[in-house]
Design a protein around this motif. Structure first.
Motif, short mmCIF file in Angstrom:
data_model
loop_
_atom_site.label_atom_id
_atom_site.label_comp_id
_atom_site.label_asym_id
_atom_site.label_seq_id
_atom_site.Cartn_x
_atom_site.Cartn_y
_atom_site.Cartn_z
N ARG A 150 0.77 -1.26 0.14
CA ARG A 150 -0.31 0.17 -0.19
C ARG A 150 1.00 1.15 0.39
NH1 ARG A 150 -1.51 2.42 4.36
NH2 ARG A 150 -1.15 0.48 5.99
N CYS A 151 2.16 1.16 0.86
CA CYS A 151 3.32 2.15 1.00
C CYS A 151 4.42 1.96 0.21
CB CYS A 151 2.58 3.24 2.76
SG CYS A 151 1.17 3.20 3.37
N VAL A 152 4.93 1.24 0.87
CA VAL A 152 6.16 1.11 0.22
C VAL A 152 6.50 1.32 -1.16
CG1 VAL A 152 8.08 0.18 0.34
CG2 VAL A 152 6.71 0.38 2.83
N GLU A 153 5.73 0.57 -1.62
CA GLU A 153 6.14 -0.03 -2.96
C GLU A 153 5.32 0.99 -4.04
OE1 GLU A 153 5.05 -3.57 -6.55
OE2 GLU A 153 4.76 -3.37 -4.52
N PRO A 154 4.68 2.24 -3.43
CA PRO A 154 5.38 3.30 -5.33
C PRO A 154 5.07 3.70 -3.85
CG PRO A 154 2.26 2.57 -3.30
CD PRO A 154 3.72 1.73 -2.96
N ARG A 155 5.80 4.38 -3.01
CA ARG A 155 6.86 5.44 -3.16
C ARG A 155 8.28 5.06 -3.76
NH1 ARG A 155 5.24 6.14 3.37
NH2 ARG A 155 2.72 7.38 2.63
N LEU A 156 8.45 3.60 -3.41
CA LEU A 156 9.84 3.16 -3.77
C LEU A 156 9.69 3.18 -5.50
CD1 LEU A 156 12.51 2.29 -2.68
CD2 LEU A 156 11.78 0.04 -3.25
N ARG A 157 8.43 3.10 -5.64
CA ARG A 157 9.05 3.66 -7.84
C ARG A 157 8.98 4.61 -7.69
NH1 ARG A 157 6.99 -1.33 -10.95
NH2 ARG A 157 6.28 -2.81 -9.16
N LEU A 158 8.19 5.47 -7.09
CA LEU A 158 8.33 6.69 -7.27
C LEU A 158 9.71 7.32 -7.12
CD1 LEU A 158 7.38 9.42 -8.28
CD2 LEU A 158 6.22 9.71 -6.25
N HIS A 159 10.17 7.24 -6.11
CA HIS A 159 11.88 7.45 -5.53
C HIS A 159 12.56 7.08 -7.04
CE1 HIS A 159 15.11 8.41 -3.41
NE2 HIS A 159 15.48 7.37 -4.00
#
Length: 599
Positions: A150-159
């Motif tokens: 929910r949080c880590v994967e999308p933020r990591l992809r964006l980074h």
């Protein structure tokens, strides 16, 4: 990805068999991970803040608090722009902190033995996580076993998309601004909430604080939703960002003056003389010009007001940014297009975004590398491209709804999408261009929806060749059965539509009278037998576009009839497409000159 993956693996290997956890468990699992890999004492580190850097020695680690117990190293080493940080000051500061510092504020000092390499790597993992992934409000969100998804994967992809220049610079600025706003509001909300919870009274002031707290909570939730839209790669470009929406025209200067901007990396005397003779002081110039000199075309365009002219001298200019043109200006290359080259660096932005009422770009070569956005997009107003070369990477030129493009005597190639995308309600005139070596030559978006206006398209003497797909492709939805019934009912005969594969199929039940009425005065249909193989596509394209225009008219009549309206305004009922498709040549396109894409 490997950095956080290592941290997540380290966390989950201690307790959870799955690859996810609750947000409330992140700190506990991080502590267990550090306890496995961190040396408990005996290593030196730099304690780094925004104000100073000081050398400390770690004597113990409080894993549950993610803090290290430290003391100042001997001899005392401190680097700061402020001279007040003496040994005594630092000792006093450490005593206030009970000699405990967050591990993410420590940078492990290199040791040749390699004994502390894993310690340094583990701290880097934790630092990365809390700097780029963790949000202070995460623990208060839904506390389910899906924190990573929910949080880590999308933020990591964006980074990583940001690191690889795959996100527009404007969107990055918006995201960071939203993050900053959300952090400020959340801290304010926490302070307000703690003040309410510590008070037992039921005073009016407390009631006011509760109302303010609810307002802050709503604002925070709204900002968090915006952040999630940007973090989600599927929604990022659909809902998260519209660059052109923020473009504001400057208008004319207060005194009404117009400036000619000259761009050259180096200005030689001979070049200046040629400019003065041919451009700046010509015989037709009645008034004295004000001239400004620039070394960068992006700076010159940014300095423009309504009516200004930018003359770019021969050279190769590499820009790291986007040309946002909201005023009516003229951008002109001085020489042949191959001599005046503007090359785009960075993947995330459009090259040119045009919203001005009347923009003219001529005699330039625009080059993209590794881009993820189109080379030029016309959002509003009219943009004229003349005698230009466009070396594209993704989409070529996009003409948005209500915008107008006149592209003349230009060469466009290399797009991984369509060379030219034409949206409903736009006006697109293509005269004497070459469009080649793209995935599709020209793509016309679906306009059958009742909310869309029919585009006005003129194509004359273009050479569309060597594209992977079709020379021209029309995107449209599958025709509903009720529209077909109307066509059958109103038709006295059938018209055979020439397909892109060279055969004929009786695919549309359209009356000759309706089709002729729609096209009269706008298009001359030639017999296919009289056409050469290269120009046969003109008939196919015009026939299909006019037929689709008739369908839209029929759908509109049916809706009016259902509403009980028997007579309609002529402007509403005659939204025929202005079609002039003459003299175009279609050569060696992978799927033929024309096709339709149904969805």
């Amino acid at each position: 990805m490997p950095v956080l993956a290592s941290l997540v693996i380290g966390l989950n290997s201690t307790a959870l068999p799955s690859a996810d956890c609750k947000a409330s468990e992140v700190k506990e699992f991080t502590a267990e991970y550090l306890e496995k890999v961190l040396e408990p004492s005996g290593w030196q580190a730099i304690w780094r803040t925004n104000v100073f850097e000081v050398l400390v020695e770690v004597v113990d680690v409080e894993y549950s608090a993610l803090k290290a117990v430290v003391r100042l190293s001997e001899p005392f080493l401190c680097d700061s722009n402020v001279s007040t940080f003496t040994l005594e000051c630092m000792q006093e500061l450490l005593e206030l902190k009970k000699h405990q510092l967050p591990v993410q504020e420590l940078w492990v000092v290199f040791d040749e033995s390699g004994e502390f390499d894993q310690t340094a790597l583990a701290i880097e993992h934790v630092r990365f996580f809390y700097q780029h992934i963790w949000r202070s409000w995460d623990e208060e969100d839904e506390d389910d076993f899906d924190y990573f998804v929910r949080c880590v994967e999308p933020r990591l992809r964006l980074h990583y998309d940001i690191l690889e220049d795959r996100v527009p610079s404007g969107l990055i600025a918006d995201y960071r601004n939203l993050l900053s706003q959300c952090e400020v509001l959340y801290r304010k909300f926490l302070n307000l909430r703690s003040g309410i919870s510590s008070s037992d009274s039921d005073s009016e002031a407390e009631n006011v604080s509760m109302v303010e707290g609810l307002k802050l909570y709503d604002e925070i939730e709204h900002l968090k939703q915006k952040l999630k839209l940007i973090e989600n790669p599927l929604l990022r470009y659909v809902f998260g960002y519209q660059k052109h929406a923020g473009l504001q025209a400057k208008g004319s200067r207060p005194m009404g003056t117009k400036i000619t901007h000259v761009v050259s990396s180096t200005m030689m005397a001979s070049l200046l003389q040629s400019l003065l003779r041919e451009k700046l002081c010509s015989e037709t110039c009645d008034e004295e010009l004000e001239i400004q000199f620039h070394s960068d075309p992006l700076t010159a365009v940014s300095a423009c007001y309504e009516g200004d002219t930018v003359i770019i001298c021969p050279g190769r200019y590499v820009v790291d940014g986007m040309f946002c043109i909201a005023d009516s200006i003229e951008l002109e290359g001085y020489g042949l297009p191959d001599d005046v080259v503007i090359e785009k660096r960075g993947k995330g932005d459009h090259f040119f975004d045009c919203t001005g009422a009347n923009i003219r770009i001529s005699s330039l070569k625009l080059v993209q590398h590794d881009a993820v956005e189109g080379i030029l997009s016309v959002h509003h107003g009219k943009t004229t491209l003349e005698n230009c070369v466009l070396q594209c990477e993704t989409t070529g030129v996009t003409v948005r709804t209500s915008a107008e493009l006149l592209m003349k005597n230009s060469d466009l190639y290399g797009a991984k999408g369509a060379g030219v995308e034409i949206y409903p309600g736009s006006t697109c005139t293509l005269l004497g261009n070459g469009i080649h070596h793209c995935k599709e030559g020209i793509l016309i978006k679906d306009f059958l929806d009742e909310h869309y206006d029919i585009p006005k398209i003129t194509m004359v003497n273009n050479v569309i060749h060597n594209n992977d797909g079709y020379g021209v492709v029309l995107v449209k939805s599958t025709i509903s059965s009720d529209v077909k019934d109307i066509a059958v009912k109103n038709s006295e005969g059938n018209i055979q539509t020439i397909q892109s594969n060279g055969g004929t199929d009786n695919v549309e039940d359209l009356g000759h009278e309706e089709l002729h009425e729609c096209a009269t005065g706008q298009l001359e249909l030639h017999e296919r037998a009289e056409m050469s193989e290269q120009t046969a596509g003109n008939y196919e394209i015009a026939n299909e576009l006019v037929a689709t225009s008739v369908k839209k008219s029929q759908m509109h009549k049916k809706r009016l009839s259902e509403l009980g309206i028997t007579e309609a305004d002529d402007n509403l009922m005659s939204q025929e497409m202005f079609v002039s498709i003459v003299g175009n040549q279609f050569k060696r396109n992978g799927k033929g000159s024309f096709g339709t894409f149904l969805f």
